[in-house]
Motif scaffolding. Structure first.
Motif, PDB file in Angstrom:
ATOM      1  N   VAL A 105       0.841  -1.206   0.000  1.00 32.08           N
ATOM      2  CA  VAL A 105       0.000   0.000   0.000  1.00 32.08           C
ATOM      3  C   VAL A 105       0.872   1.250   0.000  1.00 32.08           C
ATOM      4  O   VAL A 105       0.669   2.185  -0.781  1.00 32.08           O
ATOM      5  CB  VAL A 105      -0.946   0.017   1.219  1.00 32.08           C
ATOM      6  N   LEU A 106       1.874   1.268   0.867  1.00 33.77           N
ATOM      7  CA  LEU A 106       2.742   2.447   0.974  1.00 33.77           C
ATOM      8  C   LEU A 106       3.532   2.672  -0.319  1.00 33.77           C
ATOM      9  O   LEU A 106       3.699   3.812  -0.768  1.00 33.77           O
ATOM     10  CB  LEU A 106       3.697   2.287   2.151  1.00 33.77           C
ATOM     11  N   ALA A 107       4.030   1.585  -0.919  1.00 34.99           N
ATOM     12  CA  ALA A 107       4.796   1.722  -2.163  1.00 34.99           C
ATOM     13  C   ALA A 107       3.923   2.306  -3.271  1.00 34.99           C
ATOM     14  O   ALA A 107       4.351   3.188  -4.029  1.00 34.99           O
ATOM     15  CB  ALA A 107       5.350   0.364  -2.578  1.00 34.99           C
ATOM     16  N   ARG A 108       2.682   1.832  -3.349  1.00 35.00           N
ATOM     17  CA  ARG A 108       1.780   2.303  -4.399  1.00 35.00           C
ATOM     18  C   ARG A 108       1.399   3.768  -4.167  1.00 35.00           C
ATOM     19  O   ARG A 108       1.338   4.555  -5.114  1.00 35.00           O
ATOM     20  CB  ARG A 108       0.529   1.416  -4.440  1.00 35.00           C
ATOM     21  N   ILE A 109       1.169   4.118  -2.909  1.00 34.26           N
ATOM     22  CA  ILE A 109       0.791   5.508  -2.605  1.00 34.26           C
ATOM     23  C   ILE A 109       1.956   6.455  -2.894  1.00 34.26           C
ATOM     24  O   ILE A 109       1.771   7.517  -3.496  1.00 34.26           O
ATOM     25  CB  ILE A 109       0.354   5.630  -1.132  1.00 34.26           C
ATOM     26  N   LYS A 110       3.159   6.041  -2.483  1.00 37.95           N
ATOM     27  CA  LYS A 110       4.326   6.899  -2.696  1.00 37.95           C
ATOM     28  C   LYS A 110       4.563   7.136  -4.187  1.00 37.95           C
ATOM     29  O   LYS A 110       4.836   8.263  -4.623  1.00 37.95           O
ATOM     30  CB  LYS A 110       5.565   6.267  -2.061  1.00 37.95           C
ATOM     31  N   GLU A 111       4.438   6.071  -4.967  1.00 36.26           N
ATOM     32  CA  GLU A 111       4.654   6.173  -6.413  1.00 36.26           C
ATOM     33  C   GLU A 111       3.684   7.161  -7.056  1.00 36.26           C
ATOM     34  O   GLU A 111       4.053   7.972  -7.902  1.00 36.26           O
ATOM     35  CB  GLU A 111       4.487   4.795  -7.056  1.00 36.26           C
ATOM     36  N   LYS A 112       2.418   7.100  -6.619  1.00 39.23           N
ATOM     37  CA  LYS A 112       1.396   7.958  -7.231  1.00 39.23           C
ATOM     38  C   LYS A 112       1.420   9.379  -6.677  1.00 39.23           C
ATOM     39  O   LYS A 112       1.041  10.337  -7.362  1.00 39.23           O
ATOM     40  CB  LYS A 112       0.001   7.355  -6.991  1.00 39.23           C
ATOM     41  N   ALA A 113       1.859   9.536  -5.420  1.00 41.22           N
ATOM     42  CA  ALA A 113       1.738  10.835  -4.755  1.00 41.22           C
ATOM     43  C   ALA A 113       2.895  11.786  -5.024  1.00 41.22           C
ATOM     44  O   ALA A 113       2.723  13.003  -5.016  1.00 41.22           O
ATOM     45  CB  ALA A 113       1.605  10.629  -3.243  1.00 41.22           C
ATOM     46  N   MET A 114       4.083  11.227  -5.246  1.00 38.81           N
ATOM     47  CA  MET A 114       5.268  12.094  -5.353  1.00 38.81           C
ATOM     48  C   MET A 114       5.134  13.144  -6.455  1.00 38.81           C
ATOM     49  O   MET A 114       4.940  12.824  -7.622  1.00 38.81           O
ATOM     50  CB  MET A 114       6.502  11.233  -5.619  1.00 38.81           C
ATOM     51  N   LEU A 128      -3.400  13.906  -1.197  1.00 33.57           N
ATOM     52  CA  LEU A 128      -2.915  12.600  -0.792  1.00 33.57           C
ATOM     53  C   LEU A 128      -4.078  11.685  -0.403  1.00 33.57           C
ATOM     54  O   LEU A 128      -4.066  10.490  -0.693  1.00 33.57           O
ATOM     55  CB  LEU A 128      -1.939  12.720   0.384  1.00 33.57           C
ATOM     56  N   VAL A 129      -5.086  12.254   0.256  1.00 33.36           N
ATOM     57  CA  VAL A 129      -6.258  11.458   0.623  1.00 33.36           C
ATOM     58  C   VAL A 129      -6.877  10.844  -0.630  1.00 33.36           C
ATOM     59  O   VAL A 129      -7.284   9.680  -0.641  1.00 33.36           O
ATOM     60  CB  VAL A 129      -7.298  12.309   1.383  1.00 33.36           C
ATOM     61  N   GLY A 130      -6.916  11.630  -1.720  1.00 32.14           N
ATOM     62  CA  GLY A 130      -7.447  11.098  -2.978  1.00 32.14           C
ATOM     63  C   GLY A 130      -6.619   9.943  -3.491  1.00 32.14           C
ATOM     64  O   GLY A 130      -7.149   8.928  -3.964  1.00 32.14           O
ATOM     65  N   VAL A 131      -5.298  10.073  -3.390  1.00 33.51           N
ATOM     66  CA  VAL A 131      -4.401   8.992  -3.812  1.00 33.51           C
ATOM     67  C   VAL A 131      -4.631   7.750  -2.948  1.00 33.51           C
ATOM     68  O   VAL A 131      -4.739   6.621  -3.459  1.00 33.51           O
ATOM     69  CB  VAL A 131      -2.917   9.430  -3.715  1.00 33.51           C
ATOM     70  N   VAL A 132      -4.712   7.943  -1.641  1.00 33.36           N
ATOM     71  CA  VAL A 132      -4.917   6.826  -0.710  1.00 33.36           C
ATOM     72  C   VAL A 132      -6.230   6.117  -1.022  1.00 33.36           C
ATOM     73  O   VAL A 132      -6.296   4.885  -1.057  1.00 33.36           O
ATOM     74  CB  VAL A 132      -4.910   7.329   0.753  1.00 33.36           C
ATOM     75  N   GLN A 133      -7.269   6.903  -1.268  1.00 30.79           N
ATOM     76  CA  GLN A 133      -8.579   6.321  -1.553  1.00 30.79           C
ATOM     77  C   GLN A 133      -8.525   5.430  -2.795  1.00 30.79           C
ATOM     78  O   GLN A 133      -9.045   4.317  -2.818  1.00 30.79           O
ATOM     79  CB  GLN A 133      -9.618   7.431  -1.724  1.00 30.79           C
ATOM     80  N   ARG A 134      -7.846   5.912  -3.829  1.00 26.99           N
ATOM     81  CA  ARG A 134      -7.760   5.141  -5.066  1.00 26.99           C
ATOM     82  C   ARG A 134      -6.949   3.858  -4.879  1.00 26.99           C
ATOM     83  O   ARG A 134      -7.310   2.801  -5.403  1.00 26.99           O
ATOM     84  CB  ARG A 134      -7.141   5.996  -6.184  1.00 26.99           C
ATOM     85  N   GLU A 135      -5.842   3.942  -4.115  1.00 19.87           N
ATOM     86  CA  GLU A 135      -4.990   2.768  -3.940  1.00 19.87           C
ATOM     87  C   GLU A 135      -5.630   1.736  -3.011  1.00 19.87           C
ATOM     88  O   GLU A 135      -5.483   0.525  -3.219  1.00 19.87           O
ATOM     89  CB  GLU A 135      -3.612   3.183  -3.410  1.00 19.87           C
ATOM     90  N   LEU A 136      -6.337   2.202  -1.966  1.00 20.61           N
ATOM     91  CA  LEU A 136      -7.060   1.262  -1.098  1.00 20.61           C
ATOM     92  C   LEU A 136      -8.156   0.559  -1.895  1.00 20.61           C
ATOM     93  O   LEU A 136      -8.392  -0.640  -1.736  1.00 20.61           O
ATOM     94  CB  LEU A 136      -7.677   1.994   0.100  1.00 20.61           C
ATOM     95  N   THR A 137      -8.827   1.300  -2.754  1.00 22.97           N
ATOM     96  CA  THR A 137      -9.861   0.707  -3.613  1.00 22.97           C
ATOM     97  C   THR A 137      -9.263  -0.389  -4.477  1.00 22.97           C
ATOM     98  O   THR A 137      -9.815  -1.495  -4.586  1.00 22.97           O
ATOM     99  CB  THR A 137     -10.502   1.784  -4.517  1.00 22.97           C
ATOM    100  N   ALA A 138      -8.108  -0.104  -5.079  1.00 17.50           N
ATOM    101  CA  ALA A 138      -7.469  -1.075  -5.972  1.00 17.50           C
ATOM    102  C   ALA A 138      -7.051  -2.331  -5.218  1.00 17.50           C
ATOM    103  O   ALA A 138      -7.269  -3.450  -5.686  1.00 17.50           O
ATOM    104  CB  ALA A 138      -6.254  -0.437  -6.644  1.00 17.50           C
ATOM    105  N   ILE A 139      -6.473  -2.152  -4.031  1.00 20.75           N
ATOM    106  CA  ILE A 139      -5.944  -3.310  -3.309  1.00 20.75           C
ATOM    107  C   ILE A 139      -7.057  -4.186  -2.739  1.00 20.75           C
ATOM    108  O   ILE A 139      -6.863  -5.369  -2.470  1.00 20.75           O
ATOM    109  CB  ILE A 139      -4.964  -2.853  -2.198  1.00 20.75           C
TER     110      ILE A 139
END
Length: 472
Positions: free
Chosen positions: A51-60, A74-85
């Motif tokens: 989760v952290l790797a995916r969020i970092k990649e998308k957020a930077m 960042l909340v938007g990024v987290v929401q999308r990555e949690l949805t995917a996982i």
């Protein structure tokens, strides 16, 4: 579920407000908060890392769009990555239950003892009957617990399905063979097979359920797991996944005092979609899993679509249309109508589980919800209305001092409670008039100051009028 993550993300938004973009430094700080929250939520370590790797990649370096600040971005990024996982990358067909086979479609439920398989069998049967109009048969292959067989018989009847009898002296494979034959001869669409569980993984249990799977060749093999297991969910999921070709997961007890890590971990470990989530003991507490809605709840955005669906389940459409026609014809909203609205609210079940689907800004108030107190006050309020005459319910203006005393005595409450009820009825009646005039926004503002015992200052639902405010 995952309240810790919601709170930490809210904190991130506040800290990051005013900064122009996400940088390596401020992203690192935010990822640390997310990491701690995920670990506190009992999410498996490999899942946390992914989760952290995916969020970092998308957020930077992501630019802040419009009026969003970096925290919100960042909340938007987290929401999308949690949805995917949790399965957001799967098609709807992959997430839905597969019944596209020659009837009867066999659904095999597997899991540990105490995971809620038997109750889930009843919930699933009810869901298939109500949403897909299927003819459903259930059978228990748990020959070790007579109580489990009787429990399945009970929940099956409650669901409106049919139960195939089994006994502790029989062999699981013989029971399954008899149930399949009966289902075919009586043209059932679906056969739900409840299997035996153990308090822990053991070889005999795994061999038995694997043999049942080989014989039945089920359309769905669903792993039923208690959402409160946390880290243990990972080990349990691995064991079942290695021995059974699972097609999906059902998370149970999602309304419990759970940190929610199972919702993220199980999907990652098994690679199989979470198909349903269950809450409470009532058969209505069962929904198709929506990864996007769950991700929104996790980060504090709420699940308004889910909330609306829950409310719609409890609404008597015929009664609602009848009331709408009455108001449209110019007749006034009376205490009989008010009581009917309260009765429907009482049928909604757990108010706290409904409140969990509200956005984060309501969560503090939602935490004050006391389901038992709310239901008690609903019954008490309806009791006061029941103590009135038909004429008084039609024309509340008739209720003066002497009548108030008689009503209070009949309901076994102080006169002050009768006064409070009449005041709340007046507020609700006023809201109904505003709805007739199309003033919905005005009506919603009017709801703001109303409270409900056991529900803090959360405000009301249309038709409740925030009855029984704080006692003074």
């Amino acid at each position: 579920m995952l309240d810790s993550l919601s709170q930490r993300l809210s904190k991130i938004v506040k800290v990051m407000r005013g900064q122009a973009r996400l940088t390596e430094e401020n992203t690192r700080d935010m990822l640390r908060e997310i990491r701690l929250a995920l670990l506190e939520a009992d999410v498996a370590l490999p899942v946390v890392r992914e989760v952290l790797a995916r969020i970092k990649e998308k957020a930077m370096g992501e630019e802040v769009i419009g009026n969003l600040n970096p925290g919100q971005a960042l909340v938007g990024v987290v929401q999308r990555e949690l949805t995917a996982i949790m399965g957001g990358d799967l098609s709807r067909d992959e997430r839905e239950i597969n019944l596209r086979v020659q009837p009867p479609a066999v659904i095999l439920l597997a899991g540990l003892q105490g995971a809620g398989k038997t109750t889930t069998a009843g919930k699933l049967a009810k869901h298939l009957i109500e949403t897909q109009k299927k003819k459903v048969l259930t059978v228990s292959c748990d020959i070790y617990r007579p109580a489990a067989i009787e429990q399945l018989k009970t929940v099956t009847a409650q669901a409106g399905a049919e139960w195939y009898p089994s006994h502790t002296g029989e062999k699981p494979l013989d029971i399954a063979a008899g149930a399949v034959d009966y289902a075919r001869r009586h043209f059932f669409d679906v056969l739900i097979v409840d299997t035996a569980g153990r308090l822990a993984i053991d070889e005999a249990m795994m061999t038995e359920v694997a043999d049942l799977h080989k014989f039945l060749s089920p359309a769905e093999t669903l792993f039923v797991i208690d959402a409160m297991l946390g880290q243990d969910a990972v080990n349990t999921a691995k064991s079942f996944h290695e021995r059974l070709p699972l097609t999906g997961v059902i998370l149970t007890k999602t309304d419990g005092d759970s940190r929610g890590g199972a919702a993220l971990s199980v999907r990652h470990v098994t690679g199989k979609p979470i198909k349903f989530v269950g809450s409470g003991e009532k058969l209505d507490g069962f929904d198709a899993f929506d990864p996007e809605a769950m991700a929104s709840r996790i980060i504090g955005m709420g699940d308004i679509v889910g909330l609306v669906k829950d409310v719609q389940k409890s609404i008597n459409v015929a009664e609602a249309e009848k009331l709408a026609q009455k108001l449209k014809s110019g007749k006034s909203f009376d205490l009989t109508d008010f009581r009917a609205q309260l009765a429907q609210m009482g049928g909604m079940g757990s108010f706290s589980s409904l409140m969990e689907k509200l956005p984060a800004q309501f969560q503090q108030a939602a935490g004050q919800v006391n389901d038992e107190q709310v239901q008690k006050q609903l019954r008490r309020t309806m009791g006061i209305i029941d103590a009135m005459t038909p004429a008084e319910r039609r024309k509340p203006d008739l209720i003066k001092a002497s009548r108030k005393k008689r009503i209070a005595m009949g309901a076994g409450v102080p006169v002050q409670e009768v006064n409070r009820l009449l005041k709340q009825f007046d507020q609700t009646q006023d809201m109904m008039k505003r709805m007739q005039r199309g003033g919905l926004s005005k009506m919603m503002r009017a709801l703001g100051g109303m409270g409900l015992p056991g529900m803090g200052k959360l405000g009301g639902f249309p038709g409740m009028g925030g009855f029984g405010g704080p006692r003074g």
